[in-house]
Design an enzyme around this catalytic site. Sequence first.
Site, short mmCIF file in Angstrom:
data_model
loop_
_atom_site.label_atom_id
_atom_site.label_comp_id
_atom_site.label_asym_id
_atom_site.label_seq_id
_atom_site.Cartn_x
_atom_site.Cartn_y
_atom_site.Cartn_z
N LYS A 78 1.35 39.05 6.42
CA LYS A 78 2.80 39.28 6.20
C LYS A 78 3.27 38.57 4.94
CE LYS A 78 4.21 34.90 7.24
NZ LYS A 78 4.81 33.95 6.31
N ASP A 135 4.96 32.59 13.88
CA ASP A 135 4.75 33.90 13.25
C ASP A 135 3.96 34.88 14.12
OD1 ASP A 135 5.98 33.01 10.92
OD2 ASP A 135 4.08 32.48 9.93
O1 C5P Z 1 4.97 27.48 14.60
P1 C5P Z 1 3.83 27.03 13.74
O2 C5P Z 1 2.79 26.25 14.50
O3 C5P Z 1 3.24 28.14 12.92
O4 C5P Z 1 4.46 26.02 12.69
C1 C5P Z 1 3.67 25.19 11.89
C2 C5P Z 1 4.53 24.04 11.40
O5 C5P Z 1 5.56 24.53 10.53
C3 C5P Z 1 5.28 23.34 12.51
O6 C5P Z 1 4.51 22.29 13.03
C4 C5P Z 1 6.51 22.79 11.80
O7 C5P Z 1 6.19 21.61 11.11
C5 C5P Z 1 6.78 23.85 10.75
N1 C5P Z 1 7.81 24.84 11.17
C6 C5P Z 1 9.14 24.43 11.17
N2 C5P Z 1 10.12 25.33 11.54
C7 C5P Z 1 9.79 26.61 11.85
C8 C5P Z 1 8.44 27.04 11.84
C9 C5P Z 1 7.48 26.12 11.50
O8 C5P Z 1 9.46 23.30 10.87
N3 C5P Z 1 10.75 27.46 12.18
#
Ligand code: C5P
Length: 306
Positions: free
Chosen positions: A18, A145
């Site tokens: 994406k 995502d």
């Molecule tokens: O959700 P995911 O594990 O992909 O996110 C990875 C990191 O990105 C999270 O640990 C966080 O630090 C950051 N993140 C965030 N806010 C979001 C999505 C991700 O701070 N909406």
Amino acid sequence: MGMSKPDTVHVTVRVPGKVNLYLGVGPREFSGYHELATVFQAVNIYDEITVKPADTLRITGSGKYGHLVPTDETNLAWQAAQLVAKACGEDPNLEINIDKSIPVAAGMAGGSADAAGTLLACDIYFQAGIPRDELDAMAALLGSDVPFILHGGCALGSGRGDILSPVMTRGSFHWVFATFNEGLSTAQIYERTDELRGLDFETIPDVPNELLAALAQGNAQELGKFLHNDLQAAAIANRSGLKDVLEYGRDLGSLGELVSGSGPTCAFLARDEVSAIDLLVGLKSSGLVDDAVHAHGPVHGARQIR
Ligand code: C5P
């Protein structure tokens, strides 16, 4: 339930990468996450996830970036297989092969794609018939995502990026993605964004109507004007060369350019296929990037192909 699978059962699911056409990032919340207002578009750079019987859970990598695939429980695909197996009372005795074309730690949701693909592949493999809303909930548990990659197409993301609503879009948009061998950490880029903004930042993000109108009209020129990423400043702060890459693509005639997600991949919107090839060749020979690929979007989300 409890049904053993014949050795011949292989399920292969294809999953897209994406790009965020708009990535508005709100202040950091108590949870550590940030409220997003984003527009995702799935593009035709695909990983293929194949699950087949094995004596224990195992991950293998193949393809362009196969050597970079983590083969242990840190891989979201591993966690996805465990979630589905648990939900249907099976042991996750599977080999998961990840045939990898989506660059790793690149801001294109490659790891999330593999998790989404594994969820769907395991649901099919175990004949679990997990309802769509439960699969979406598992996806959101795995990462912000992951629900979008299951879904595909083009969607507005709110919450952490996991709450989706469809976006009207017409035709196909041509992209060139400039990629780098060394990735960036998403968590670090969010942290750097907080540092750059300071503690009193409190703007609530919002997607501009002009961008949604450009998508509905299939107007690439107009879309190019409204591409935006609140994580871009932090990505450039951590990788100063990205600024030159973006400028270089602009000079080559891109309609708009931005860092994809948390980077370091840079995305360039092309007027059409011909100008995409010009951008591709120009960027590849610039000496500023490790590779460049031509792609288009929107495309479908996770889907069984074998
Ligand atoms: O959700 P995911 O594990 O992909 O996110 C990875 C990191 O990105 C999270 O640990 C966080 O630090 C950051 N993140 C965030 N806010 C979001 C999505 C991700 O701070 N909406």
